[in-house]
Scaffold this motif. Structure first.
Motif, mmCIF file in Angstrom:
data_model
loop_
_atom_site.group_PDB
_atom_site.id
_atom_site.type_symbol
_atom_site.label_atom_id
_atom_site.label_comp_id
_atom_site.label_asym_id
_atom_site.label_seq_id
_atom_site.Cartn_x
_atom_site.Cartn_y
_atom_site.Cartn_z
ATOM 1 N N UNK A 78 25.857 35.435 24.376
ATOM 2 C CA UNK A 78 26.313 35.721 25.723
ATOM 3 C C UNK A 78 26.707 34.416 26.400
ATOM 4 N N UNK A 79 27.712 34.528 27.244
ATOM 5 C CA UNK A 79 28.156 33.361 27.998
ATOM 6 C C UNK A 79 27.769 33.544 29.453
ATOM 7 N N UNK A 80 27.963 32.505 30.229
ATOM 8 C CA UNK A 80 27.677 32.601 31.654
ATOM 9 C C UNK A 80 28.594 33.599 32.341
ATOM 10 N N UNK A 81 29.745 33.861 31.758
ATOM 11 C CA UNK A 81 30.684 34.797 32.368
ATOM 12 C C UNK A 81 30.138 36.221 32.367
ATOM 13 N N UNK A 114 43.047 46.592 37.814
ATOM 14 C CA UNK A 114 42.125 47.672 38.173
ATOM 15 C C UNK A 114 41.839 48.535 36.957
ATOM 16 N N UNK A 115 40.681 49.155 36.963
ATOM 17 C CA UNK A 115 40.217 49.941 35.829
ATOM 18 C C UNK A 115 41.131 51.113 35.520
ATOM 19 N N UNK A 116 41.507 51.868 36.518
ATOM 20 C CA UNK A 116 42.322 53.074 36.298
ATOM 21 C C UNK A 116 43.734 52.917 36.842
ATOM 22 N N UNK A 132 38.448 40.505 30.384
ATOM 23 C CA UNK A 132 39.398 40.610 29.276
ATOM 24 C C UNK A 132 40.256 39.358 29.260
ATOM 25 N N UNK A 133 39.919 38.462 28.369
ATOM 26 C CA UNK A 133 40.664 37.216 28.292
ATOM 27 C C UNK A 133 40.421 36.373 29.526
ATOM 28 N N UNK A 134 41.494 36.095 30.265
ATOM 29 C CA UNK A 134 41.376 35.232 31.437
ATOM 30 C C UNK A 134 41.425 36.000 32.748
#
Length: 149
Positions: A78-81, A114-116, A132-134
């Motif tokens: 796991x990262x801090x992100x 946004x999710x949807x 997701x990525x950056x």
């Protein structure tokens, strides 16, 4: 070609593929082939052997693959992100289905979608669903839910 040879070939191929991939993709078919071989030795007909092979393979996949994947996944670092997921943020640039926006989360600005594919206006609050990525993926929340960004 005898049915015994067919089940043996399926078993050997399943074991070889499993040994090569070590990702639990074919061992279930090997177990199904063993069940079919046992049925063959007890005099069960070929059609029923095929049915038993299919049923045993499917039951093994459904019953044990999710559990095995959980324990054999390896060490996930796991990262801090990861701590941003679930945090609430302030939308600082409008998010639309066609264009990324921007959010302020934990004091930092991030590109966001946004999710949807819903439109989220400047000043609205959202929750970080994933990274997701950056950029972050957010879901709009009610303004009164939480304003800690």
């Amino acid at each position: 070609m005898s049915i015994t040879l067919v089940w043996t070939i399926i078993l050997v191929i399943a074991v070889i593929v499993e040994a090569i991939t070590i990702d639990l993709v074919s061992i279930w078919f090997g177990i199904g082939a063993i069940a079919a071989l046992i049925c063959h030795f007890f005099g069960v007909g070929e059609v029923l052997q095929i049915v038993i092979f299919a049923i045993v393979s499917i039951v093994c996949i459904v019953a044990s693959r999710p559990l095995a994947k959980k324990y054999l996944r390896g060490n996930t670092v796991k990262t801090n992100l990861d701590r941003m997921i679930g945090k609430h943020c302030l939308v600082t640039e409008r998010i639309t289905a066609d264009q990324k926006g921007e959010v302020k989360v934990m004091g930092n600005l991030w590109s966001a979608t946004s999710l949807n594919n819903e439109t989220i206006q400047i000043g609205d609050y959202a929750e970080v669903i994933s990274i997701e990525g950056s950029h972050v993926v957010v879901k709009k929340i009610n303004k009164g839910d939480d304003t800690s960004c």
